[in-house]
Design an enzyme around this catalytic site. Structure first.
Site, short mmCIF file in Angstrom:
data_model
loop_
_atom_site.label_atom_id
_atom_site.label_comp_id
_atom_site.label_asym_id
_atom_site.label_seq_id
_atom_site.Cartn_x
_atom_site.Cartn_y
_atom_site.Cartn_z
N ASP A 136 0.85 -1.19 0.00
CA ASP A 136 0.00 0.00 0.00
C ASP A 136 0.89 1.24 0.00
OD1 ASP A 136 1.04 0.09 2.49
OD2 ASP A 136 -0.87 0.07 3.56
N ASP A 310 -8.29 -7.43 -0.15
CA ASP A 310 -7.38 -7.67 0.98
C ASP A 310 -8.09 -7.26 2.25
OD1 ASP A 310 -7.05 -4.65 0.64
OD2 ASP A 310 -5.90 -5.07 2.45
N CYS A 348 -13.33 -29.22 5.86
CA CYS A 348 -12.14 -28.43 5.50
C CYS A 348 -10.92 -29.34 5.39
CB CYS A 348 -11.91 -27.35 6.54
SG CYS A 348 -10.44 -26.36 6.25
N CYS A 350 -7.73 -28.22 5.40
CA CYS A 350 -6.52 -27.51 5.82
C CYS A 350 -5.75 -28.36 6.85
CB CYS A 350 -6.86 -26.14 6.38
SG CYS A 350 -7.35 -26.14 8.11
N CYS A 353 -7.51 -28.60 10.32
CA CYS A 353 -8.72 -29.43 10.41
C CYS A 353 -8.41 -30.91 10.21
CB CYS A 353 -9.78 -28.95 9.43
SG CYS A 353 -10.51 -27.38 9.94
N HIS A 378 -6.00 -22.03 9.23
CA HIS A 378 -7.34 -22.41 8.82
C HIS A 378 -8.07 -21.25 8.13
CE1 HIS A 378 -11.42 -23.96 8.85
NE2 HIS A 378 -11.77 -22.77 9.30
#
Lengths: 433, 423
Positions: A136, A310, A348, A350, A353, A378
């Site tokens: 930014d 974002d 999930c 991930c 999980c 996660h």
């Protein structure tokens, strides 16, 4: 050409040329051809390939080719404020499929400073991140974090919170820092006004942002390897937004951001400004909606035609034990999960999980910071997967259906749907049952 | 339990004391082993501090034994029923349950004839043998430390108090064993007896001799932790205890983690150490950097942490080594918060193969530390664990190849006078 501090420059200039050729092969219309010529004339190190456009909404799926790698859009970009994504290694982030993340110019400009990062081969080298970075301008933090800041035509003046010294962040200075950081996408310094402010200050800020855009473009030392995005301002005033869009789209910048929103304004105003902006932004350039990261907002704003997003929310909320799930969020630290032996989200995939239960994470929060890392992983996985599913549905021509299923899962009943989302979706021809 | 499956196979004993070998038959099915001298894997509730499975498994040669302290989570484990390993997602490790967290303070004054107190995140938990054993049944570790009165580490403890702690600890052990032998759930689980005795030699001998008479799989040497006594006394007490202990059972020393002390204690006959030291170093923002390279190969020698590390003043000399507060920096580490690392683009330790050193530079770690970023703890924990494990490999190599003196010189960094002072 500047002597390069990037060892990989040669390879990515080459990559970029290949990408432009690819884009050329893909574009048939005269309009596209024009923009391609334009793009070639400034040799912006970016190309956008539209893979699919939703026939109902304004959504699109694109391949955004940036210096360090390709990015599949719509994309959520996690925020790594100080050159690190809160407790997650770059390998973990890469493993989750993240193609682009953010760094904050204000923070990095303060510590460790642009000179040091330049010595470390840019922010990529400093944090050892091999994929794309967006930075930014630093202006937003200055206005939101630093009480003693003053905006003049020259720039934003503020007192350093570290040594009390007065510092001027001008458009030139912002770009100079971002050039040192070496990000793939830089943002122009804009005159940020809280989205709840009205009156002449909003108009002044809009015009100043246009003038600052020109100064930023002129100051960019690396136009061949760093993309500079313009930021559309104009508050919640449609005429001002439109005026800003008209002016800024006349500039040949590689991409556009929609700024000045997500600052506590009414959601009804928010989505109308978003859709107005995408109506007037060029089709062949990426559109980045700043500061948006709630799942519902993401899905709606994709339907309104935005490509990039974002937000610190998914990672910040993770550290407080809030895990994002298709039905909202789950507060892992709450007592009700102390003996709940399911994973956060049984569907999930991930790493968190796949291995850990809510009860284990609940207990771990009392013992170790790793609990936060588990939830952060996660939540990033959740955001990235959501965007992957969105993209997939656009490509397969079933995005409206995706939206309906998504909303049904997110809210327990039809009357829980936020009215702004219903209206916004209706505006792009999606009616919710 | 007479048929304990844990088996210590010694391949070498140097001067009747320092032992090299393999601890075999670990785990419920006996498929795991651990080389000694070696260290356990220190965890918070089954998690190596700061690390997730991804980051943990960037480390090679991880200890096969995970240490956990869990008095406070009995309720949830009771409900879960399948034991702690499964609860914590620890699939392929041997679980050792200790009474106290070696890196957490344990305030004295809460021990009675029938109870000991442990401290969790929610405060004090008072344990009777019944409660302690109920806990073991829900945790279902592969081995656990028997309940013990370990409050006699302070140097001014009276002889009477020390004697009482030895008696109580033996009584606790007998009670634990009784419950253990009658518990279906604890079949195949091993018990380590705890040797106490404060700083009184006769009590140490008595505690060791009596404990050795019980059907235990190994021994925890308690009350000798860093800060409680100087190394000379510790060495003397360890030597006296190990003389009373059977050759074929492992000895785990509690509360000692500094490399210089580890060397001295391994020399005196200790087999196992806890690995809380790398965690403590991490918490103070430091990176282990001491030299332990005893390889004869000059090419490899160059990859070790530079011997000059100490001489260039990168590490800080510590005063009286043995009386240091545990939270204070030692001479085995560098303080990455120090400004001198701000623009230092070298890895933490040149030639180190850990994820941190392979991917990041001192300047980045410095930045993460001064900005209080969570990744600092992650990367430092990876490096410090890798470095510490490397040190233990070197220690085994040194015993195998008669290079203990060389290793000592390397580790102590030829720090003027310090070696002498300790011997």
């Amino acid at each position: 050409m500047q002597p390069s501090i990037f060892s990989c420059l040669a390879s990515y200039v080459h990559y970029n040329m290949a990408a432009i050729v690819e884009c050329g092969a893909d574009s048939n219309t005269a309009e596209n051809h024009m923009s391609l010529k334009k793009a070639l004339s400034v040799a912006s190190p970016l190309s956008l390939r539209i893979i699919a456009e939703c026939s109902v909404t304004k959504a699109r799926a694109c391949d955004l080719i940036l210096p360090h790698s390709a990015v599949s859009t719509p994309v959520f970009m996690p925020v790594g404020t100080q050159g690190t994504l809160k407790g997650i290694t770059v390998d973990q982030l890469e493993g989750l499929g993240c193609q682009i993340c953010l760094g904050n110019t204000y923070h990095l400009g303060m510590r460790p400073g642009p000179d040091l990062i330049e010595k470390a081969n840019g922010l990529h080298g400093f944090m050892n991140w091999k994929r794309n970075l967006l930075t930014d301008s630093g202006g937003f933090q200055m206005v939101s974090l630093v009480e003693l800041s003053e905006v003049t035509e020259e720039g934003v003046k503020f007192k350093s919170p570290y040594d009390g010294k007065e510092i001027l962040l001008s458009p030139e200075k912002s770009i100079s820092i971002q050039n040192s950081l070496g990000s793939d996408i830089m943002m122009q310094l804009d005159d940020v006004v809280s989205s709840t402010v009205t009156g002449p200050r909003v108009e002044e800020a809009m015009h100043r942002s246009i003038r600052w855009l020109d100064r930023c473009v002129a100051a960019n030392k690396n136009p061949h390897k760093q993309n500079l995005f313009a930021i559309i301002q104009g508050g919640l005033n449609a005429d001002l937004r439109k005026a800003c869009l008209d002016e800024m789209t006349r500039r040949d910048v590689p991409g556009f951001a929609i700024g000045g929103l997500s600052g506590g304004e009414e959601k009804d105003d928010f989505w109308r400004m978003v859709t107005l902006s995408t109506d007037h932004l060029p089709r062949e350039k990426p559109r980045y909606l700043m500061g948006v990261g709630y799942a519902v907002d993401l899905v709606v704003c994709v339907a309104l035609g935005c490509d990039m997003f974002d937000c610190v929310f998914p990672t910040r909320t993770a550290r407080f034990g809030s895990a994002l799930v298709p039905w909202g969020s789950l507060q892992v630290k709450h007592k009700q999960y102390a003996k709940d032996f399911q994973p956060i989200d049984p569907d999930c995939q991930c790493p968190t999980c796949k291995r850990h239960s809510r009860a284990y994470l609940h207990a771990l929060f009392k013992s170790d910071t790793a609990a936060m890392h588990h939830i952060t992983i996660h939540n990033i996985a959740y955001q990235l997967n959501l965007m992957r599913s969105v993209r997939q549905s656009i490509v397969e021509g079933r995005f409206p259906e995706f939206i309906r299923t998504f909303m049904k899962r997110m809210f327990s009943s039809r009357d829980q749907y936020p009215s702004w989302a219903v209206d916004a979706l209706a505006s792009v021809n999606v009616t919710l049952e | 339990m007479a048929g304990s499956r844990i088996k210590l196979e010694l391949s070498r004993v140097v001067q009747g004391k320092s032992r090299l070998g393999v601890l075999k038959g670990l785990g419920r099915t006996g498929q795991h082993s651990l080389e000694v001298p070696g260290c356990l894997l220190y965890t918070h509730f089954g998690t190596v501090p700061h690390l997730t499975q991804d980051t943990l498994h960037t480390l090679s040669n991880l200890s096969s034994v995970t240490q956990v302290t869990l008095a406070e989570h009995q309720e949830v484990l009771e409900e879960f029923k399948d034991g702690f390993k499964k609860f914590a997602g620890l699939h392929d490790t041997v679980l050792y349950c200790s009474l106290h967290d070696p890196a957490a303070p344990c305030p004295p004054g809460y021990t009675t004839n029938k109870t000991v107190s442990v401290w969790g995140s929610g405060g004090r938990i008072e344990l009777t043998v019944a409660k302690f054993m109920a806990l073991q049944k829900t945790v279902r570790p592969d081995w656990y430390q028997s309940m013990a009165d370990g409050e006699t580490w302070q140097s001014n403890t009276s002889r009477k108090r020390v004697r009482k702690s030895v008696d109580r600890t033996l009584a606790h052990l007998d009670e634990c064993l009784l419950v253990h032998q009658n518990s279906q759930e604890l079949q195949g689980v091993e018990v380590f007896g705890v040797v106490e005795g404060g700083d009184i030699l006769e009590e140490r001998v008595r505690s060791a001799r009596e404990t050795a008479k019980r059907p235990v799989a190994g021994f925890c040497l308690d009350g000798l932790q860093t800060g409680s006594m100087d190394q000379a006394l510790r060495t003397q007490l360890i030597a006296a205890m190990t003389k009373e202990l059977p050759e074929d059972k492992p000895r785990l020393l509690q509360g000692v983690g500094r490399p210089d002390e580890v060397l001295a204690c391994a020399e005196a006959g200790v087999d196992l150490f806890e690995s809380f030291f790398p965690f403590q170093v991490t918490e103070r923002g430091c990176a282990l950097c001491f030299n332990f390279d005893i390889s004869p190969d000059p090419e490899r020698a160059g990859r070790a942490p530079p011997a000059g590390v100490v001489n260039t003043g990168e590490t800080q000399p510590n005063g009286d080594v043995t009386l240091d507060d545990q939270t204070q920096m030692t001479s085995f580490e560098i303080n990455l918060k120090d400004k001198r690392y701000q623009d230092d683009f070298r890895p933490l330790v040149g030639g180190c193969g850990c994820y941190c050193c392979q991917n990041h530079q001192r300047a980045y770690l410095h930045h993460l530390l001064v900005t209080n970023e969570l990744l600092a703890g992650v990367l430092l924990m990876i490096h410090n664990t890798a470095h510490y494990n490397g040190f233990f490999s070197a220690l085994r190599e040194a015993i195998a190849n008669d290079k203990l003196d060389l290793l000592k010189r390397r580790v102590l960094g030829e720090r003027g006078g310090q070696t002498e002072r300790k011997e």
